[in-house]
Design a protein around this motif. Structure first.
Motif, PDB file in Angstrom:
ATOM      1  N   THR A   1     -19.994  -4.841 -31.639  1.00 29.64           N
ATOM      2  CA  THR A   1     -20.731  -3.586 -31.580  1.00 29.64           C
ATOM      3  C   THR A   1     -20.772  -3.089 -30.138  1.00 29.64           C
TER       4      THR A   1
ATOM      5  N   VAL B   1     -14.946  -0.145 -27.725  1.00 29.87           N
ATOM      6  CA  VAL B   1     -14.996  -0.785 -29.038  1.00 29.87           C
ATOM      7  C   VAL B   1     -14.079  -0.050 -30.011  1.00 29.87           C
TER       8      VAL B   1
ATOM      9  N   TYR C   1     -18.802   2.556 -26.498  1.00 30.24           N
ATOM     10  CA  TYR C   1     -18.311   3.047 -27.782  1.00 30.24           C
ATOM     11  C   TYR C   1     -16.809   3.332 -27.731  1.00 30.24           C
TER      12      TYR C   1
ATOM     13  N   GLN D   1     -19.027  -9.897 -35.151  1.00 31.10           N
ATOM     14  CA  GLN D   1     -19.243  -8.490 -35.440  1.00 31.10           C
ATOM     15  C   GLN D   1     -19.371  -7.766 -34.102  1.00 31.10           C
TER      16      GLN D   1
ATOM     17  N   GLU E   1     -23.385  -2.055 -28.693  1.00 29.95           N
ATOM     18  CA  GLU E   1     -24.595  -2.606 -28.098  1.00 29.95           C
ATOM     19  C   GLU E   1     -24.340  -3.981 -27.480  1.00 29.95           C
ATOM     20  N   LYS E   2     -23.533  -4.794 -28.150  1.00 24.92           N
ATOM     21  CA  LYS E   2     -23.179  -6.099 -27.598  1.00 24.92           C
ATOM     22  C   LYS E   2     -22.351  -5.943 -26.321  1.00 24.92           C
TER      23      LYS E   2
END
Length: 72
Positions: free
Chosen positions: A43, A62, A59, A41, A45-46
């Motif tokens: 994200t 991704v 952002y 998954q 944040e990852k």
């Protein structure tokens, strides 16, 4: 994707490029894609945690990855 990182300024560029162990923006993009492919998954944040990207950059990267792969 990688060109966005390169325009953030020298200090941000050096930190991110160093975290990615990449000599060029193209190499950084390939490393990001390889890492993103391995995530169950993905994200922002990852991506921030893994590569030390700025939030907005994470952002965008991704979103660009998902768009290129045809993911929702």
């Amino acid at each position: 994707m990688a060109t966005e990182m390169l325009h953030q300024g020298d200090s941000a560029r050096c930190d991110t490029m160093e975290a990615m162990h990449a000599a060029t923006g193209f190499e950084a993009a390939i490393r990001f894609i390889d890492w993103a492919d391995s995530q169950r998954q993905l994200t922002a944040e990852k991506a921030i945690a893994r590569f030390g990207l700025a939030r907005a950059t994470a952002y965008r990267w991704v979103r660009a990855y998902r768009d290129a792969r045809g993911l929702a």
